[in-house]
Design an enzyme around this catalytic site. Structure first.
Site, PDB file in Angstrom:
ATOM      1  N   CYS A   1       0.866  -1.040  -0.011  1.00 33.91           N
ATOM      2  CA  CYS A   1      -0.194   0.009   0.002  1.00 33.91           C
ATOM      3  C   CYS A   1       0.867   0.957   0.074  1.00 33.91           C
ATOM      4  O   CYS A   1       2.056   1.236   0.797  1.00 33.91           O
ATOM      5  CB  CYS A   1      -0.958  -0.027   1.247  1.00 33.91           C
ATOM      6  SG  CYS A   1      -2.012   1.427   1.173  1.00 33.91           S
TER       7      CYS A   1
ATOM      8  N   PHE B   1      -7.573   6.837  -2.044  1.00 30.63           N
ATOM      9  CA  PHE B   1      -7.921   7.973  -2.371  1.00 30.63           C
ATOM     10  C   PHE B   1      -7.039   8.411  -3.597  1.00 30.63           C
ATOM     11  O   PHE B   1      -6.209   8.019  -3.902  1.00 30.63           O
ATOM     12  CB  PHE B   1      -8.118   9.009  -1.525  1.00 30.63           C
ATOM     13  CG  PHE B   1      -6.622   9.429  -0.789  1.00 30.63           C
ATOM     14  CD1 PHE B   1      -5.844  10.593  -1.646  1.00 30.63           C
ATOM     15  CD2 PHE B   1      -6.304   8.914   0.157  1.00 30.63           C
ATOM     16  CE1 PHE B   1      -4.767  10.865  -1.185  1.00 30.63           C
ATOM     17  CE2 PHE B   1      -4.751   9.366   0.579  1.00 30.63           C
ATOM     18  CZ  PHE B   1      -4.291  10.388  -0.095  1.00 30.63           C
TER      19      PHE B   1
ATOM     20  N   GLU C   1      -6.261  12.383  -4.995  1.00 30.17           N
ATOM     21  CA  GLU C   1      -6.657  13.685  -4.857  1.00 30.17           C
ATOM     22  C   GLU C   1      -5.843  14.679  -5.684  1.00 30.17           C
ATOM     23  O   GLU C   1      -4.854  14.542  -6.060  1.00 30.17           O
ATOM     24  CB  GLU C   1      -5.993  13.885  -3.059  1.00 30.17           C
ATOM     25  CG  GLU C   1      -6.138  15.424  -2.878  1.00 30.17           C
ATOM     26  CD  GLU C   1      -5.728  15.666  -1.273  1.00 30.17           C
ATOM     27  OE1 GLU C   1      -5.922  14.748  -0.633  1.00 30.17           O
ATOM     28  OE2 GLU C   1      -4.785  16.478  -1.165  1.00 30.17           O
TER      29      GLU C   1
ATOM     30  N   HIS D   1      -3.283   7.131  -3.742  1.00 25.09           N
ATOM     31  CA  HIS D   1      -2.920   6.208  -2.555  1.00 25.09           C
ATOM     32  C   HIS D   1      -3.672   4.947  -2.500  1.00 25.09           C
ATOM     33  O   HIS D   1      -5.037   4.829  -2.490  1.00 25.09           O
ATOM     34  CB  HIS D   1      -3.320   6.709  -1.043  1.00 25.09           C
ATOM     35  CG  HIS D   1      -3.364   6.036   0.064  1.00 25.09           C
ATOM     36  ND1 HIS D   1      -4.171   5.821   0.996  1.00 25.09           N
ATOM     37  CD2 HIS D   1      -2.037   5.578   0.582  1.00 25.09           C
ATOM     38  CE1 HIS D   1      -3.539   4.797   1.875  1.00 25.09           C
ATOM     39  NE2 HIS D   1      -2.248   4.868   1.658  1.00 25.09           N
TER      40      HIS D   1
ATOM     41  N   HIS E   1       4.427   1.931   1.542  1.00 19.03           N
ATOM     42  CA  HIS E   1       4.143   2.099   3.129  1.00 19.03           C
ATOM     43  C   HIS E   1       4.136   0.668   3.742  1.00 19.03           C
ATOM     44  O   HIS E   1       4.518   0.726   5.006  1.00 19.03           O
ATOM     45  CB  HIS E   1       2.664   2.490   3.586  1.00 19.03           C
ATOM     46  CG  HIS E   1       2.588   4.215   2.867  1.00 19.03           C
ATOM     47  ND1 HIS E   1       1.384   4.581   2.596  1.00 19.03           N
ATOM     48  CD2 HIS E   1       3.538   4.914   3.093  1.00 19.03           C
ATOM     49  CE1 HIS E   1       1.559   5.897   2.435  1.00 19.03           C
ATOM     50  NE2 HIS E   1       2.813   6.089   2.445  1.00 19.03           N
ATOM     51  N   ASN E   2       3.850  -0.318   3.283  1.00 20.32           N
ATOM     52  CA  ASN E   2       3.868  -1.764   3.837  1.00 20.32           C
ATOM     53  C   ASN E   2       4.668  -2.403   3.055  1.00 20.32           C
ATOM     54  O   ASN E   2       4.371  -3.176   1.955  1.00 20.32           O
ATOM     55  CB  ASN E   2       2.474  -2.230   3.600  1.00 20.32           C
ATOM     56  CG  ASN E   2       1.159  -1.558   4.573  1.00 20.32           C
ATOM     57  OD1 ASN E   2       1.648  -0.708   5.449  1.00 20.32           O
ATOM     58  ND2 ASN E   2       0.042  -1.808   4.581  1.00 20.32           N
TER      59      ASN E   2
ATOM     60  N   HIS F   1       4.244   7.803   7.805  1.00 19.06           N
ATOM     61  CA  HIS F   1       3.577   7.786   6.407  1.00 19.06           C
ATOM     62  C   HIS F   1       2.286   8.509   6.314  1.00 19.06           C
ATOM     63  O   HIS F   1       1.504   8.459   5.329  1.00 19.06           O
ATOM     64  CB  HIS F   1       3.340   6.420   6.187  1.00 19.06           C
ATOM     65  CG  HIS F   1       1.968   5.827   6.659  1.00 19.06           C
ATOM     66  ND1 HIS F   1       1.800   5.817   8.099  1.00 19.06           N
ATOM     67  CD2 HIS F   1       1.003   5.027   6.134  1.00 19.06           C
ATOM     68  CE1 HIS F   1       0.642   5.161   8.226  1.00 19.06           C
ATOM     69  NE2 HIS F   1       0.069   4.792   7.302  1.00 19.06           N
ATOM     70  N   GLY F   2       1.776   9.233   7.474  1.00 22.86           N
ATOM     71  CA  GLY F   2       0.754   9.802   7.245  1.00 22.86           C
ATOM     72  C   GLY F   2       0.343  10.639   8.402  1.00 22.86           C
ATOM     73  O   GLY F   2       1.320  10.572   9.371  1.00 22.86           O
ATOM     74  N   ALA F   3      -0.986  10.738   8.924  1.00 21.63           N
ATOM     75  CA  ALA F   3      -1.171  11.296  10.171  1.00 21.63           C
ATOM     76  C   ALA F   3      -1.518  10.319  11.411  1.00 21.63           C
ATOM     77  O   ALA F   3      -0.936  10.809  12.249  1.00 21.63           O
ATOM     78  CB  ALA F   3      -2.611  12.279   9.910  1.00 21.63           C
TER      79      ALA F   3
END
Lengths: 476, 131
Positions: free
Chosen positions: A97, A203, A205, A233, A326-327, A399-401
């Site tokens: 991902c 998503f 964006e 993503h 990410h993974n 990798h994100g929030a």
């Protein structure tokens, strides 16, 4: 649980937190987010990872840490390739991902009056949501070539350029020697979902560059203020899910066979150098290759949509800034206590992050791009790997929030219709096949991404170059 | 009986029953409930035979739920089932229908902290699903 603050943004859980720990656990956090982090099971999961055989240094977590299954999300763990393990639960079901950032030569004003139509066209062009759908129809043989060769397959078949390859982590191809660990079911699931977005937190964006913090470096990356950019993503879809499911199942007995005691069955693993370990490693790499191609094909479709508006706007330049996983679990060389070691670095909800002296190709003078998308409707960031990434985190960043509300809580507390209206009032177009699940990805369900990014910046893991804001979100 | 329990990133269910077959069936119904599907009563009925032998009860349970997830991915939801469980084996005749729409895609059942606990008159477990 005893938590020691050892630096402004570094916390450590000592070895005595669990008598089975082989190394201490460390996590990076802003003190004001410590309460959030301590609320769920993520720190217990971080400690559990520290019990696995062959773990080196620390069981680590990035500032966007939150509860997962087995490993926490935001977790990083490195294992010696000689006497360490590989764990499918340390990678996750959505293998590779990842996130991709494409940049254009259009600016915010130029796209404004066409944006709604562009979003509609993208929404109608790409399979998304919970159903099946594929942009390509391949034979089984062709599918196998795709998952073995990754982006090289995409280049040969006209879905990518040679230049794209150098803007993708590991040039979009992880080594696959054999596919014996890949089930027919995985191939069948993957082959029906090539070029699809999926659902959940996946998503597309369309955004713009709102702030540039380092003009010189932003120039080198091709970024300019008000520039239109596209985030994608998604991951390896049913192909990766099936591979992970197959191996987590098989590893329940494999762990026992090798005498590995598990504190949580979600940590099921095999010695990296064992037959079973290598079978998963190859299968996982093939899923990573699938994901690189999946994002590439989606990007190409989006470019086609943009291209149809180029006569009305201006000739389009559509380029890849970077695409990363990410993974993933990757074999990397690291220096540990002065010695060179070959490690299998698991990143589950974490980003590889290398400083400039460790990067070749187009980013060798500036460092590897680290892309940190925020939650729906909030800002996202482009960073570059900085000096201490290797010392502190085996070359890893956030990798994100990071989530704070469970999906059910978000659904209970946030009304999807009101959320959509609020975002639209802020000028953000929202498009989704499932209104009922929109609230699950609401900004309130996530930590403040700016605080998360500030931690890695302060630790000199990565340096913030630019802030980007959304104009339209297509949520899968 | 099943109920959803809080989990930050994924979804989790608590399931209890007086029998293993009840536990397996209720977990499948819980899984379908959290998938948030719009059902169609007009769809044809599909009958599938499911058989599995596993390393232990937990593995049997995860395999069963992953079978249900696989059918959900094929646009089918379980609405009835005749289940027989003996030690670590299951034989089941399952009845599926097509659904109109699914709002949550579940990737897999996980082994995270999974333990099926047999008390005197009750069998219970918690299962986390990756979404």
């Amino acid at each position: 649980m005893e938590i020691n603050r050892i630096d402004e943004f570094i916390y450590e859980i000592p070895l005595d937190a669990n008598k089975k720990m082989n190394v201490p656990a460390r996590f990076f956090a802003d003190p004001k987010q410590l309460d959030i982090i301590s609320k769920d099971e993520s720190l217990k999961q971080l400690v559990n990872v520290a019990t696995l055989p062959g773990i080196i240094g620390y069981s680590l977590a990035m500032p966007d840490i939150h509860q997962g299954y087995g490993f926490p999300i935001g977790g990083v763990a490195a294992f010696d390739t000689d006497d360490g393990i590989i764990s499918p639960g340390g990678v996750g079901y959505d293998i590779n991902c990842g996130i991709r950032l494409n940049i254009t030569n259009w600016n915010r004003n130029e796209i404004a009056k066409f944006l709604k139509n562009i979003v509609e066209d993208i929404y109608n062009s790409i399979p998304l949501g919970t159903g099946k759908g594929s942009l390509l129809k391949l034979t089984k043989r062709q599918f196998e070539q795709l998952v073995v060769n990754g982006i090289d397959w995409a280049i040969e078949n006209g879905y990518a350029t040679e230049k794209d390859k150098y803007h993708i982590e590991d040039q979009g191809q992880l080594p696959v020697i054999d596919l014996s660990g890949v089930s027919e079911k995985a191939i069948e699931r993957g082959n029906s979902e090539i070029g699809s977005l999926g659902s959940g937190n996946h998503f597309i964006e369309i955004g713009y560059v709102s702030t540039i913090y380092d003009e010189d470096v932003a120039n080198k990356l091709g970024l300019f203020k008000n520039q239109i950019v596209i985030w994608i993503h998604t991951g390896s879809r049913g192909y990766g899910h099936q591979i992970c499911s197959d191996f987590v199942r098989d590893y329940q007995s494999v762990s026992k066979k090798y005498g590995i005691e598990l504190v949580d069955r979600g940590l099921a693993c095999a010695p990296f150098n064992s037959k079973e370990g290598q079978m998963y490693y190859n299968a996982m790499n093939s899923a990573a290759n699938f994901a690189f191609v999946n994002r590439q094909i989606i990007a190409q479709k989006i470019e086609e949509v943009f291209q149809t508006y180029s006569r009305k706007i201006k000739p389009l330049k559509f380029e890849l800034l970077y695409d990363l996983a990410h993974n993933i679990a990757k074999v990397e060389k690291h220096t540990v206590q002065g010695k060179n070691k070959k490690l299998v670095v698991h990143r589950k909800g974490a980003t590889r992050c290398l400083p400039r002296d460790k990067v070749s190709g187009p980013f060798s003078s500036i460092g590897q791009p680290v892309l940190v998308p925020g939650s729906m409707g909030t800002a996202s960031y482009v960073l570059l790997g900085d000096a201490y990434a290797l010392n502190l985190s085996f070359g890893s960043s956030c990798h994100g929030a990071g989530r704070i509300l469970s999906r059910s809580q978000a659904k209970r507390e946030i009304n999807s219709k009101e959320l959509k209206e609020n975002l639209e009032k802020q000028g953000i177009i929202i498009k989704t096949p499932s209104m009922s699940s929109l609230s699950e990805e609401a900004p309130q369900a996530y930590k403040d991404v700016e605080t998360v990014v500030t931690v890695v910046q302060n630790l000199r893991i990565a340096n913030v170059i630019s802030k980007l804001k959304p104009l339209a979100v297509i949520k899968g | 009986m099943f109920k959803e329990i809080p989990h930050t990133a994924d979804v989790a269910l608590y399931v209890e029953s007086t029998t293993y077959k009840g536990l397996f069936y209720d977990a499948a119904l819980g899984l379908i409930a959290i998938s948030d599907i719009d059902v169609s009563n007009e769809s044809s009925i599909y009958e599938l035979f499911y058989k599995d032998k596993a390393y232990d009860k937990e593995t049997l349970f995860v395999n069963w739920l992953n079978f249900i997830i696989y059918q959900l991915d094929s646009n089918l939801y379980l609405f009835d089932s005749k289940i027989s469980i003996h030690r670590n084996s299951i034989i089941s005749r399952c009845y599926f229908r097509n659904y109109k729409k699914r709002n949550l895609l579940i990737k897999s059942a996980t082994y995270h902290n999974l333990k099926i606990v047999k008390l005197k008159n009750l069998i219970q477990t918690c299962i986390v699903f990756d979404v």
